[in-house]
Design a protein around this motif. Structure first.
Motif, PDB file in Angstrom:
ATOM      1  N   LEU A  28      60.620  41.415   4.404  1.00  0.00           N
ATOM      2  CA  LEU A  28      61.123  42.145   5.229  1.00  0.00           C
ATOM      3  C   LEU A  28      62.275  41.344   6.107  1.00  0.00           C
ATOM      4  CD1 LEU A  28      58.325  44.436   6.889  1.00  0.00           C
ATOM      5  CD2 LEU A  28      59.670  44.892   4.883  1.00  0.00           C
ATOM      6  N   ILE A  29      62.202  40.263   6.097  1.00  0.00           N
ATOM      7  CA  ILE A  29      63.304  39.436   6.762  1.00  0.00           C
ATOM      8  C   ILE A  29      63.345  37.974   6.118  1.00  0.00           C
ATOM      9  CG2 ILE A  29      62.504  40.023   9.259  1.00  0.00           C
ATOM     10  CD1 ILE A  29      61.133  37.076   9.283  1.00  0.00           C
ATOM     11  N   ARG A  30      64.639  37.523   6.576  1.00  0.00           N
ATOM     12  CA  ARG A  30      64.891  36.096   5.746  1.00  0.00           C
ATOM     13  C   ARG A  30      65.124  35.179   6.749  1.00  0.00           C
ATOM     14  NH1 ARG A  30      70.411  35.320   5.383  1.00  0.00           N
ATOM     15  NH2 ARG A  30      71.444  37.323   5.152  1.00  0.00           N
TER      16      ARG A  30
ATOM     17  N   ALA B 272      54.213  46.012  16.208  1.00  0.00           N
ATOM     18  CA  ALA B 272      54.912  44.691  16.422  1.00  0.00           C
ATOM     19  C   ALA B 272      55.980  44.326  15.373  1.00  0.00           C
ATOM     20  CB  ALA B 272      54.068  43.676  16.582  1.00  0.00           C
ATOM     21  N   TRP B 273      55.770  44.874  14.164  1.00  0.00           N
ATOM     22  CA  TRP B 273      56.866  44.438  13.240  1.00  0.00           C
ATOM     23  C   TRP B 273      57.951  45.576  13.491  1.00  0.00           C
ATOM     24  CZ3 TRP B 273      55.179  43.221   7.642  1.00  0.00           C
ATOM     25  CH2 TRP B 273      53.927  42.215   7.654  1.00  0.00           C
ATOM     26  N   TYR B 274      57.925  46.817  13.895  1.00  0.00           N
ATOM     27  CA  TYR B 274      58.751  47.406  14.033  1.00  0.00           C
ATOM     28  C   TYR B 274      59.837  46.980  15.314  1.00  0.00           C
ATOM     29  CZ  TYR B 274      61.688  51.436  15.515  1.00  0.00           C
ATOM     30  OH  TYR B 274      62.747  52.219  15.963  1.00  0.00           O
ATOM     31  N   ASP B 275      58.981  46.704  16.401  1.00  0.00           N
ATOM     32  CA  ASP B 275      59.973  46.155  17.564  1.00  0.00           C
ATOM     33  C   ASP B 275      60.847  44.782  16.910  1.00  0.00           C
ATOM     34  OD1 ASP B 275      58.858  47.832  19.125  1.00  0.00           O
ATOM     35  OD2 ASP B 275      57.333  46.473  19.729  1.00  0.00           O
ATOM     36  N   VAL B 276      60.321  43.822  16.102  1.00  0.00           N
ATOM     37  CA  VAL B 276      61.161  42.779  15.528  1.00  0.00           C
ATOM     38  C   VAL B 276      62.213  43.303  14.603  1.00  0.00           C
ATOM     39  CG1 VAL B 276      60.789  40.818  13.958  1.00  0.00           C
ATOM     40  CG2 VAL B 276      58.937  41.152  15.836  1.00  0.00           C
ATOM     41  N   LEU B 277      61.904  44.359  13.805  1.00  0.00           N
ATOM     42  CA  LEU B 277      62.802  44.530  12.932  1.00  0.00           C
ATOM     43  C   LEU B 277      63.820  45.327  13.651  1.00  0.00           C
ATOM     44  CD1 LEU B 277      60.575  46.064  10.248  1.00  0.00           C
ATOM     45  CD2 LEU B 277      61.799  44.133  10.035  1.00  0.00           C
ATOM     46  N   LEU B 278      63.723  45.865  14.552  1.00  0.00           N
ATOM     47  CA  LEU B 278      64.680  46.515  15.605  1.00  0.00           C
ATOM     48  C   LEU B 278      65.433  45.604  16.256  1.00  0.00           C
ATOM     49  CD1 LEU B 278      66.102  49.268  16.747  1.00  0.00           C
ATOM     50  CD2 LEU B 278      64.258  49.103  18.523  1.00  0.00           C
ATOM     51  N   GLU B 279      65.021  44.542  16.714  1.00  0.00           N
ATOM     52  CA  GLU B 279      65.716  43.448  17.571  1.00  0.00           C
ATOM     53  C   GLU B 279      66.566  42.777  16.499  1.00  0.00           C
ATOM     54  OE1 GLU B 279      66.276  42.913  20.849  1.00  0.00           O
ATOM     55  OE2 GLU B 279      64.761  44.737  20.997  1.00  0.00           O
ATOM     56  N   ILE B 280      66.123  42.689  15.357  1.00  0.00           N
ATOM     57  CA  ILE B 280      66.775  41.774  14.065  1.00  0.00           C
ATOM     58  C   ILE B 280      68.166  42.615  14.011  1.00  0.00           C
ATOM     59  CG2 ILE B 280      66.913  40.680  11.846  1.00  0.00           C
ATOM     60  CD1 ILE B 280      63.856  40.067  12.433  1.00  0.00           C
ATOM     61  N   GLU B 281      68.001  43.925  13.803  1.00  0.00           N
ATOM     62  CA  GLU B 281      68.906  45.008  13.363  1.00  0.00           C
ATOM     63  C   GLU B 281      70.191  44.820  14.484  1.00  0.00           C
ATOM     64  OE1 GLU B 281      69.573  49.324  11.435  1.00  0.00           O
ATOM     65  OE2 GLU B 281      67.347  48.786  12.393  1.00  0.00           O
TER      66      GLU B 281
ATOM     67  N   ASP C 295      74.902  38.212  12.467  1.00  0.00           N
ATOM     68  CA  ASP C 295      74.807  36.676  12.976  1.00  0.00           C
ATOM     69  C   ASP C 295      73.210  36.666  13.010  1.00  0.00           C
ATOM     70  OD1 ASP C 295      77.494  36.413  13.318  1.00  0.00           O
ATOM     71  OD2 ASP C 295      77.458  36.954  15.356  1.00  0.00           O
ATOM     72  N   GLY C 296      72.453  37.558  12.807  1.00  0.00           N
ATOM     73  CA  GLY C 296      70.922  37.285  12.980  1.00  0.00           C
ATOM     74  C   GLY C 296      70.608  36.816  14.399  1.00  0.00           C
ATOM     75  N   ILE C 297      69.480  36.219  14.477  1.00  0.00           N
ATOM     76  CA  ILE C 297      68.948  36.031  15.717  1.00  0.00           C
ATOM     77  C   ILE C 297      67.773  35.029  15.727  1.00  0.00           C
ATOM     78  CG2 ILE C 297      66.825  37.786  15.547  1.00  0.00           C
ATOM     79  CD1 ILE C 297      67.400  38.465  18.811  1.00  0.00           C
ATOM     80  N   ARG C 298      68.145  34.122  16.846  1.00  0.00           N
ATOM     81  CA  ARG C 298      67.036  32.945  16.909  1.00  0.00           C
ATOM     82  C   ARG C 298      65.776  33.210  17.366  1.00  0.00           C
ATOM     83  NH1 ARG C 298      70.084  28.138  18.010  1.00  0.00           N
ATOM     84  NH2 ARG C 298      68.069  27.190  17.295  1.00  0.00           N
ATOM     85  N   PRO C 299      64.541  32.725  16.689  1.00  0.00           N
ATOM     86  CA  PRO C 299      63.535  33.015  16.855  1.00  0.00           C
ATOM     87  C   PRO C 299      62.875  33.012  18.416  1.00  0.00           C
ATOM     88  CG  PRO C 299      63.301  31.586  14.865  1.00  0.00           C
ATOM     89  CD  PRO C 299      64.683  31.752  15.459  1.00  0.00           C
TER      90      PRO C 299
ATOM     91  N   SER D 140      68.077  30.956  12.142  1.00  0.00           N
ATOM     92  CA  SER D 140      68.135  32.495  12.554  1.00  0.00           C
ATOM     93  C   SER D 140      67.599  33.228  11.636  1.00  0.00           C
ATOM     94  CB  SER D 140      69.732  32.787  12.564  1.00  0.00           C
ATOM     95  OG  SER D 140      70.493  32.164  13.489  1.00  0.00           O
ATOM     96  N   VAL D 141      67.052  34.396  12.051  1.00  0.00           N
ATOM     97  CA  VAL D 141      66.405  35.466  11.309  1.00  0.00           C
ATOM     98  C   VAL D 141      67.129  36.499  11.114  1.00  0.00           C
ATOM     99  CG1 VAL D 141      64.136  36.728  11.278  1.00  0.00           C
ATOM    100  CG2 VAL D 141      64.312  34.708  12.605  1.00  0.00           C
ATOM    101  N   PHE D 142      67.131  37.100   9.863  1.00  0.00           N
ATOM    102  CA  PHE D 142      68.223  38.251   9.420  1.00  0.00           C
ATOM    103  C   PHE D 142      67.208  39.321   8.682  1.00  0.00           C
ATOM    104  CE2 PHE D 142      70.351  34.329   9.157  1.00  0.00           C
ATOM    105  CZ  PHE D 142      71.471  34.855   9.687  1.00  0.00           C
TER     106      PHE D 142
END
Length: 143
Positions: free
Chosen positions: A83-85, A39-48, A53-57, A97-99
């Motif tokens: 892993l994120i900020r 699940a972390w991989y999927d989140v990291l990929l979407e943020i990347e 501009d990052g992404i909103r939760p 936003s998440v980066f």
């Protein structure tokens, strides 16, 4: 009341069983390699993919089909792991936003070879290209 056929019920059980088995297997592989969960991989990929501009939760939640409370907890754990900020806009904590951090990018890059190998072995090794296309198309019908 409609009653599903035995074949429909068997297809459902098989879908759930195989899905559970595959997810458990990749999770074991990732854990054995001392990597973050799938699940972390999927989140990291979407943020990347979101870029600078990052992404909103809520956008992550929609893309990954997670409930709001699940996304909040997941982001909390990933933030704690470095892993994120998250950047909050104004006084409203929902306006954030998440980066991806450099550590997050590195983690995603370390996970991919394990994940790719799993897909190649477990899916590609079991299905021909034609079978994979048929399976994809059948599953899309259910979506």
């Amino acid at each position: 009341m409609k009653t599903p056929s035995k074949e429909t019920q068997a297809a459902w059980r098989a879908l759930l069983s195989v899905s559970k088995s595959l997810v458990e297997s990749i999770e074991r592989d990732l854990k054995a390699a001392d990597l973050a969960p799938l699940a972390w991989y999927d989140v990291l990929l979407e943020i990347e993919k979101a870029g600078e501009d990052g992404i909103r939760p809520f956008e992550l939640q929609e893309r990954l089909l997670l409930p709001q409370y699940g996304m909040s907890r997941l982001l909390d754990r990933m933030d704690t792991a470095g892993l994120i900020r998250r950047e909050t806009f104004g006084d409203d904590r929902r306006g954030q936003s998440v980066f991806l951090t450099p550590e997050g990018k590195a983690m995603r890059e370390r996970i991919w070879p394990v994940y790719a190998g799993f897909l190649a072995d477990r899916i590609g090794g079991a299905l021909s290209e034609k079978d994979a296309i048929v399976m994809r198309d059948l599953l899309r019908k259910l979506a």
